[in-house]
Design a protein around this motif. Structure first.
Motif, mmCIF file in Angstrom:
data_model
loop_
_atom_site.group_PDB
_atom_site.id
_atom_site.type_symbol
_atom_site.label_atom_id
_atom_site.label_comp_id
_atom_site.label_asym_id
_atom_site.label_seq_id
_atom_site.Cartn_x
_atom_site.Cartn_y
_atom_site.Cartn_z
ATOM 1 N N ASP A 1 0.827 -1.209 0.000
ATOM 2 C CA ASP A 1 0.000 0.000 0.000
ATOM 3 C C ASP A 1 0.860 1.257 0.000
ATOM 4 O O ASP A 1 0.886 2.034 0.943
ATOM 5 C CB ASP A 1 -0.927 -0.026 1.222
ATOM 6 N N ARG A 2 1.561 1.422 -1.097
ATOM 7 C CA ARG A 2 2.427 2.580 -1.270
ATOM 8 C C ARG A 2 2.276 3.069 -2.714
ATOM 9 O O ARG A 2 3.244 3.160 -3.464
ATOM 10 C CB ARG A 2 3.865 2.161 -0.980
ATOM 11 N N PRO A 3 1.065 3.357 -3.125
ATOM 12 C CA PRO A 3 0.799 3.638 -4.540
ATOM 13 C C PRO A 3 1.542 4.852 -5.082
ATOM 14 O O PRO A 3 1.867 4.893 -6.277
ATOM 15 C CB PRO A 3 -0.718 3.841 -4.584
ATOM 16 N N ILE B 1 18.796 0.830 0.870
ATOM 17 C CA ILE B 1 19.058 -0.367 0.075
ATOM 18 C C ILE B 1 19.993 -0.045 -1.088
ATOM 19 O O ILE B 1 19.787 0.909 -1.812
ATOM 20 C CB ILE B 1 17.741 -0.951 -0.472
ATOM 21 N N GLY B 2 21.021 -0.871 -1.252
ATOM 22 C CA GLY B 2 21.919 -0.716 -2.383
ATOM 23 C C GLY B 2 22.989 0.344 -2.201
ATOM 24 O O GLY B 2 23.804 0.566 -3.098
ATOM 25 N N LEU C 1 12.609 -2.653 -5.683
ATOM 26 C CA LEU C 1 13.120 -2.056 -4.454
ATOM 27 C C LEU C 1 13.163 -0.541 -4.596
ATOM 28 O O LEU C 1 13.378 -0.021 -5.688
ATOM 29 C CB LEU C 1 14.517 -2.587 -4.146
ATOM 30 N N ASP C 2 12.943 0.141 -3.498
ATOM 31 C CA ASP C 2 12.990 1.602 -3.507
ATOM 32 C C ASP C 2 14.451 2.043 -3.459
ATOM 33 O O ASP C 2 15.094 2.005 -2.418
ATOM 34 C CB ASP C 2 12.233 2.157 -2.302
ATOM 35 N N LEU C 3 14.966 2.429 -4.610
ATOM 36 C CA LEU C 3 16.366 2.826 -4.712
ATOM 37 C C LEU C 3 16.555 4.343 -4.637
ATOM 38 O O LEU C 3 17.635 4.847 -4.888
ATOM 39 C CB LEU C 3 16.965 2.290 -6.016
ATOM 40 N N ASN C 4 15.478 5.045 -4.297
ATOM 41 C CA ASN C 4 15.554 6.504 -4.216
ATOM 42 C C ASN C 4 16.615 6.946 -3.217
ATOM 43 O O ASN C 4 17.411 7.843 -3.491
ATOM 44 C CB ASN C 4 14.187 7.070 -3.834
ATOM 45 N N SER D 1 10.681 -0.498 0.446
ATOM 46 C CA SER D 1 11.718 0.170 1.232
ATOM 47 C C SER D 1 12.361 -0.833 2.187
ATOM 48 O O SER D 1 11.857 -1.961 2.357
ATOM 49 C CB SER D 1 11.103 1.318 2.035
ATOM 50 N N GLY D 2 13.447 -0.424 2.824
ATOM 51 C CA GLY D 2 14.105 -1.285 3.790
ATOM 52 C C GLY D 2 13.179 -1.771 4.890
ATOM 53 O O GLY D 2 13.093 -2.980 5.149
ATOM 54 N N PRO D 3 12.452 -0.861 5.565
ATOM 55 C CA PRO D 3 11.515 -1.304 6.603
ATOM 56 C C PRO D 3 10.423 -2.220 6.080
ATOM 57 O O PRO D 3 9.950 -3.104 6.796
ATOM 58 C CB PRO D 3 10.930 0.014 7.121
ATOM 59 N N MET D 4 10.033 -2.044 4.810
ATOM 60 C CA MET D 4 8.979 -2.896 4.244
ATOM 61 C C MET D 4 9.446 -4.338 4.080
ATOM 62 O O MET D 4 8.620 -5.267 4.108
ATOM 63 C CB MET D 4 8.506 -2.341 2.903
ATOM 64 N N LEU D 5 10.751 -4.552 3.876
ATOM 65 C CA LEU D 5 11.261 -5.915 3.772
ATOM 66 C C LEU D 5 10.954 -6.686 5.056
ATOM 67 O O LEU D 5 10.468 -7.815 5.024
ATOM 68 C CB LEU D 5 12.767 -5.915 3.511
ATOM 69 N N ASP D 6 11.242 -6.058 6.202
ATOM 70 C CA ASP D 6 10.961 -6.696 7.490
ATOM 71 C C ASP D 6 9.461 -6.857 7.697
ATOM 72 O O ASP D 6 8.996 -7.880 8.210
ATOM 73 C CB ASP D 6 11.557 -5.874 8.636
#
Length: 262
Positions: free
Chosen positions: A18-20, A74-75, A63-66, A27-32
């Motif tokens: 839910d991040r339209p 991340i990255g 992945l959110d690479l912003n 994002s990193g926190p979303m992985l967990d």
């Protein structure tokens, strides 16, 4: 607010990215968060099937690479070192270990990590306007979350090599023709189609469904002779279940079975 919604209804757990506004990039926190919610559904006796989907026009754009472009997240060079990363808790590993069936409802396109995430599910329902973008090599990376394992097994070496080495984007028609998705439907029918399939699965004996998934997973790396021995050993405890007796009685009495998962 959580970036992944979690809902349970009629023995189906629905996890919704839910991040339209960011095309559901992870994002990193979303992985967990994703790992935690997958494990939650896997451990919940009230859940028999899991549906993974997204909101907005994309399923997951990767992945959110912003932050990585700013040297963060991340990255980035500041990310955790290989020695501190525990891939046993990463979503692809957690997803692969789940015994409960997982349906990916591709409400929109999936790219990079999002494509690997979709391929890690057991069944895929895809919107007719959606695409799968294997754009890893175009970003200087490899399919890091299962793509190099899934695609050769699903498509054969040559076709997988063509897609991965070119970083090709596949239309919905290509995906269903190659067997990467089970069915393609209009976008407004994706959720309903996935839920109908989930409810059909949930109506069956859950211990048998989960055992069948375990056997399929083990069979990927076994000889036939070894596999049939494992299947037989899996079958013996199922004979002792209440659901086995219910399955036999419902057949003889010509009625719908009422399975309880015991």
């Amino acid at each position: 607010m959580a970036d992944i919604r979690y809902e349970v209804s009629e023995q189906v757990a629905t996890l919704t990215l839910d991040r339209p506004e960011r095309m559901n990039t992870i994002s990193g926190p979303m992985l967990d968060e994703l790992s935690e919610k997958l494990l939650r559904a896997g451990d919940d006796p009230a859940v028999r099937v899991i549906v993974l989907t997204g909101t907005g026009r994309a399923f997951c754009a990767g992945l959110d690479l912003n932050q990585a472009t700013k040297g963060e997240g991340i990255g980035s060079s500041s990310a955790a070192s290989p020695a501190t990363i525990d891939l046993r808790k990463a979503p692809p590993t957690v997803l692969a270990a789940l015994d409960k069936p997982v349906i990916c409802a591709l409400n929109g396109s999936a790219a990079g990590y999002g494509m690997d995430l979709a391929l890690g599910c057991d069944i895929r329902v895809m919107a007719d306007g959606a695409k799968l973008a294997a754009a890893f090599v175009k970003r200087g990376i490899v399919p890091e979350s299962g793509g190099t394992w899934f695609l050769p097994r699903m498509l054969g070496w040559a076709k997988a090599a063509e897609i991965i080495f070119t970083g090709r984007t596949l239309l919905a028609a290509d995906c269903v023709a190659e067997g990467l998705v089970n069915v393609v439907v209009p976008a407004d029918q994706v959720a309903e189609t996935a839920r109908t399939m989930a409810l059909e699965i949930a109506a069956n004996a859950p211990l048998a469904v989960q055992a069948a998934k375990r056997m399929m997973r083990m069979g990927m790396d076994e000889t036939f002779e070894t596999h049939v021995q494992h299947v037989y050993l899996q079958l013996l405890p199922l004979f002792q279940t209440q659901d086995f007796r219910e399955g036999m009685m419902s057949f003889l009495e010509k009625r719908e079975a009422r399975f309880v998962g015991r």
